[in-house]
Motif scaffolding. Structure first.
Motif, PDB file in Angstrom:
ATOM      1  N   THR A 196     -14.811  -1.538  -1.235  1.00 56.98           N
ATOM      2  CA  THR A 196     -13.540  -1.794  -0.537  1.00 56.98           C
ATOM      3  C   THR A 196     -12.727  -2.858  -1.260  1.00 56.98           C
ATOM      4  N   ILE A 197     -13.405  -3.931  -1.720  1.00 55.33           N
ATOM      5  CA  ILE A 197     -12.692  -5.002  -2.429  1.00 55.33           C
ATOM      6  C   ILE A 197     -12.072  -4.479  -3.720  1.00 55.33           C
ATOM      7  N   VAL A 198     -12.848  -3.746  -4.500  1.00 55.08           N
ATOM      8  CA  VAL A 198     -12.334  -3.210  -5.773  1.00 55.08           C
ATOM      9  C   VAL A 198     -11.195  -2.214  -5.524  1.00 55.08           C
ATOM     10  N   SER A 200      -9.229  -2.020  -2.938  1.00 58.45           N
ATOM     11  CA  SER A 200      -8.042  -2.708  -2.418  1.00 58.45           C
ATOM     12  C   SER A 200      -7.267  -3.385  -3.539  1.00 58.45           C
ATOM     13  N   GLY A 201      -8.001  -4.011  -4.472  1.00 60.07           N
ATOM     14  CA  GLY A 201      -7.325  -4.646  -5.602  1.00 60.07           C
ATOM     15  C   GLY A 201      -6.587  -3.637  -6.457  1.00 60.07           C
ATOM     16  N   VAL A 202      -7.204  -2.487  -6.696  1.00 57.53           N
ATOM     17  CA  VAL A 202      -6.568  -1.444  -7.514  1.00 57.53           C
ATOM     18  C   VAL A 202      -5.343  -0.878  -6.807  1.00 57.53           C
ATOM     19  N   VAL A 203      -5.437  -0.631  -5.490  1.00 62.05           N
ATOM     20  CA  VAL A 203      -4.310  -0.087  -4.733  1.00 62.05           C
ATOM     21  C   VAL A 203      -3.118  -1.047  -4.762  1.00 62.05           C
ATOM     22  N   TYR A 204      -3.396  -2.354  -4.566  1.00 54.91           N
ATOM     23  CA  TYR A 204      -2.293  -3.316  -4.564  1.00 54.91           C
ATOM     24  C   TYR A 204      -1.652  -3.419  -5.958  1.00 54.91           C
ATOM     25  N   TRP A 205      -2.480  -3.300  -6.984  1.00 53.65           N
ATOM     26  CA  TRP A 205      -1.952  -3.318  -8.355  1.00 53.65           C
ATOM     27  C   TRP A 205      -1.053  -2.109  -8.603  1.00 53.65           C
ATOM     28  N   ILE A 206      -1.487  -0.943  -8.084  1.00 55.16           N
ATOM     29  CA  ILE A 206      -0.674   0.269  -8.229  1.00 55.16           C
ATOM     30  C   ILE A 206       0.643   0.117  -7.482  1.00 55.16           C
ATOM     31  N   LEU A 207       0.630  -0.472  -6.290  1.00 58.50           N
ATOM     32  CA  LEU A 207       1.871  -0.705  -5.550  1.00 58.50           C
ATOM     33  C   LEU A 207       2.828  -1.575  -6.355  1.00 58.50           C
ATOM     34  N   LYS A 208       2.285  -2.572  -7.058  1.00 55.34           N
ATOM     35  CA  LYS A 208       3.132  -3.446  -7.871  1.00 55.34           C
ATOM     36  C   LYS A 208       3.663  -2.716  -9.097  1.00 55.34           C
ATOM     37  N   LEU A 209       2.883  -1.752  -9.617  1.00 58.25           N
ATOM     38  CA  LEU A 209       3.378  -0.948 -10.743  1.00 58.25           C
ATOM     39  C   LEU A 209       4.533  -0.059 -10.311  1.00 58.25           C
ATOM     40  N   LEU A 210       4.405   0.519  -9.107  1.00 56.94           N
ATOM     41  CA  LEU A 210       5.456   1.413  -8.612  1.00 56.94           C
ATOM     42  C   LEU A 210       6.704   0.636  -8.224  1.00 56.94           C
ATOM     43  N   ASP A 211       6.515  -0.593  -7.732  1.00 55.77           N
ATOM     44  CA  ASP A 211       7.650  -1.408  -7.326  1.00 55.77           C
ATOM     45  C   ASP A 211       7.339  -2.856  -7.674  1.00 55.77           C
ATOM     46  N   PRO A 212       7.868  -3.359  -8.778  1.00 54.86           N
ATOM     47  CA  PRO A 212       7.603  -4.732  -9.204  1.00 54.86           C
ATOM     48  C   PRO A 212       7.949  -5.784  -8.167  1.00 54.86           C
ATOM     49  N   ALA A 251      -1.258  -5.751   3.052  1.00 58.15           N
ATOM     50  CA  ALA A 251      -1.779  -7.107   3.191  1.00 58.15           C
ATOM     51  C   ALA A 251      -2.315  -7.347   4.599  1.00 58.15           C
ATOM     52  N   PHE A 252      -1.593  -6.842   5.597  1.00 57.08           N
ATOM     53  CA  PHE A 252      -2.076  -7.006   6.972  1.00 57.08           C
ATOM     54  C   PHE A 252      -3.392  -6.262   7.189  1.00 57.08           C
ATOM     55  N   SER A 253      -3.497  -5.051   6.648  1.00 58.30           N
ATOM     56  CA  SER A 253      -4.729  -4.267   6.792  1.00 58.30           C
ATOM     57  C   SER A 253      -5.904  -4.976   6.128  1.00 58.30           C
ATOM     58  N   LEU A 254      -5.663  -5.516   4.927  1.00 53.31           N
ATOM     59  CA  LEU A 254      -6.737  -6.201   4.209  1.00 53.31           C
ATOM     60  C   LEU A 254      -7.156  -7.477   4.935  1.00 53.31           C
ATOM     61  N   SER A 255      -6.181  -8.235   5.453  1.00 55.53           N
ATOM     62  CA  SER A 255      -6.511  -9.476   6.152  1.00 55.53           C
ATOM     63  C   SER A 255      -7.269  -9.195   7.454  1.00 55.53           C
ATOM     64  N   LEU A 256      -6.879  -8.110   8.172  1.00 56.68           N
ATOM     65  CA  LEU A 256      -7.596  -7.753   9.393  1.00 56.68           C
ATOM     66  C   LEU A 256      -9.032  -7.337   9.070  1.00 56.68           C
ATOM     67  N   TRP A 257      -9.165  -6.556   8.008  1.00 55.09           N
ATOM     68  CA  TRP A 257     -10.522  -6.147   7.583  1.00 55.09           C
ATOM     69  C   TRP A 257     -11.360  -7.371   7.223  1.00 55.09           C
ATOM     70  N   SER A 258     -10.778  -8.317   6.475  1.00 50.25           N
ATOM     71  CA  SER A 258     -11.502  -9.527   6.079  1.00 50.25           C
ATOM     72  C   SER A 258     -11.917 -10.344   7.297  1.00 50.25           C
ATOM     73  N   LEU A 259     -11.021 -10.420   8.301  1.00 53.84           N
ATOM     74  CA  LEU A 259     -11.338 -11.168   9.512  1.00 53.84           C
ATOM     75  C   LEU A 259     -12.544 -10.570  10.233  1.00 53.84           C
ATOM     76  N   LEU A 260     -12.534  -9.250  10.391  1.00 53.37           N
ATOM     77  CA  LEU A 260     -13.621  -8.580  11.100  1.00 53.37           C
ATOM     78  C   LEU A 260     -14.944  -8.699  10.339  1.00 53.37           C
ATOM     79  N   ILE A 261     -14.891  -8.505   9.027  1.00 54.51           N
ATOM     80  CA  ILE A 261     -16.110  -8.574   8.230  1.00 54.51           C
ATOM     81  C   ILE A 261     -16.679  -9.991   8.213  1.00 54.51           C
TER      82      ILE A 261
END
Length: 409
Positions: A196-198, A200-212, A251-261
């Motif tokens: 999940t961590i890996v 999530s990092g890749v997905v966020y990087w892709i979002l930044k590639l699509l929209d700087p 970011a909200f989804s990742l933070s909620l997941w981190s809180l629960l875990i």
């Protein structure tokens, strides 16, 4: 007529009382000790018993001047020198010290008229007990009291040994594993967290590639920076700075997941530590889960455990030291012992090195234990020994509480 008969009767008793019994053979070295069914070294104590009965002698003084013929079981509480065939002057053992103190009060002796015994491999402890009390005046060992033994004529003296049956287990050392912090989650959960961590990092990087403009930070050539930020979010450290709706939803989804875990990890860790330090396995749990249990073969503890738990997976051992070692070596999930034996060996480094063994659970079954005689009040009146020595043992404890250690081995 009675005036003539009574002195004659006393004279007859005195003559009988003075008759010599067969001498006890000296100890012979070797491991071939056998129970001789023809041996009989018991004395006729009926004259002394009659004096007590007729009021011409008191119970406390009934054995004064008598040379008792005890037999002592060689074990941890009796340090017999097998090479020299003598009792050592220094550290002879608790049983010797206790018998010396009792005879000192009672006015009897025993050191010139005793026998020693070991348990033959082909005999049970019950057979050894019956042979010893039928052959000698008194059997010097910590014989656990039971109704079954009393029913067949065993007379127990005032108890001095706590033979309550307890269980010992191997202690879980908190320092034994550097990966202890991973135990709140299973390996599969840790694997999914890493994925999940890996991801999530890749997905966020892709979002930044699509929209700087997705984040305040610049777009990197690889997702390593985003993966790192996603990993530290697991520790409640959140360093994403999204500017777009897509980035904020992520970011909200990742933070909620981190809180629960994170909260789940803390809760599981707390529960794990509490259970580890406070959980006491019961015999019912051990029997139901078919866990092996070490027990001293044919001992009273063995008999009692087989009666209480017929389906218990028992691992018989020759002595109590093998019971402890079997638990340490992993042969058994638990070992059966007595309260006094555990108190005696708990702090011995050669037995419980680094305190790896611990008492587990409550008392399984309560038993007192002490010396034993034949319950005979008519043939040779051996029960007199039980009554007299028991009286003096009780007074030793009552008169001098500081010496109570003798009765709590």
């Amino acid at each position: 007529m009675q005036a003539i008969f009574l002195p004659l009767l006393l004279l007859l008793f005195s003559c009988c009382y003075g008759q010599e019994s067969p001498s006890i053979p000296p100890y012979t070295k070797g491991d071939d000790f056998q129970l001789d069914p023809n041996a009989d070294y018991r004395q006729d104590l009926c004259p002394a018993y009659e004096k007590v009965k007729m009021g011409t002698a008191s119970l406390p003084d009934a054995l004064r001047g008598v040379a008792l013929r005890p037999v002592l079981l060689i074990n941890q509480l009796f340090n017999f020198d097998k090479e020299k065939g003598i009792i050592p002057e220094k550290n002879p053992g608790l049983k010797v010290e206790l018998l010396d103190k009792i005879c000192e009060r009672a006015g009897c002796t025993w050191r010139d008229s005793y026998g020693v015994m070991v348990k033959p491999a082909n005999k049970t402890f019950d057979e050894l007990l019956h042979w010893s009390i039928e052959t000698y005046d008194i059997s010097i060992a910590w014989w656990a009291e039971s109704l079954e033994r009393m029913e067949v004529g065993v007379g127990f003296m005032e108890p001095w040994y706590n033979a309550d049956i307890v269980m010992v287990k191997k202690r879980t050392d908190s320092r034994s594993s550097l990966m202890r912090w991973m135990r709140p989650f299973t390996s599969r959960v840790w694997f999914l967290i890493a994925v999940t961590i890996v991801a999530s990092g890749v997905v966020y990087w892709i979002l930044k590639l699509l929209d700087p403009d997705t984040d305040e930070s610049e777009v990197s050539k690889n997702p390593s920076s985003s993966i790192f930020l996603a990993s530290i979010s697991f520790t409640s450290q959140f360093d994403f700075h999204p500017l777009t709706h897509a980035g904020r939803i992520f970011a909200f989804s990742l933070s909620l997941w981190s809180l629960l875990i994170t909260n789940s990890y803390v809760a599981n860790l707390t529960s794990f530590l509490i259970v580890e330090h406070q959980q006491e396995y019961t015999m019912n749990f051990i029997v139901e889960n078919n866990r092996p249990v070490c027990v001293r073969n044919t001992s009273q503890q063995d008999t009692a455990m087989q009666k209480l738990y017929p389906t218990m997976l028992r691992v018989p051992k020759n002595n109590i030291l093998q019971v402890y070692q079997g638990v340490l070596d992993g042969d058994c999930f638990a070992g059966i012992t007595t309260v006094s034996d555990w108190n005696e060996n708990e702090n011995k480094g050669e037995i419980n090195k680094d305190c790896r063994l611990k008492l587990s659970g409550h008392v399984i079954e309560r038993h007192d234990a002490g010396f034993a005689t034949l319950a005979d009040s008519g043939d040779k009146c051996t029960s007199l020994i039980r009554d007299v020595l028991g009286y003096h043992l009780l007074h030793i404890e009552k008169d001098n509480p500081a010496e109570r250690f003798l009765t709590n081995a």
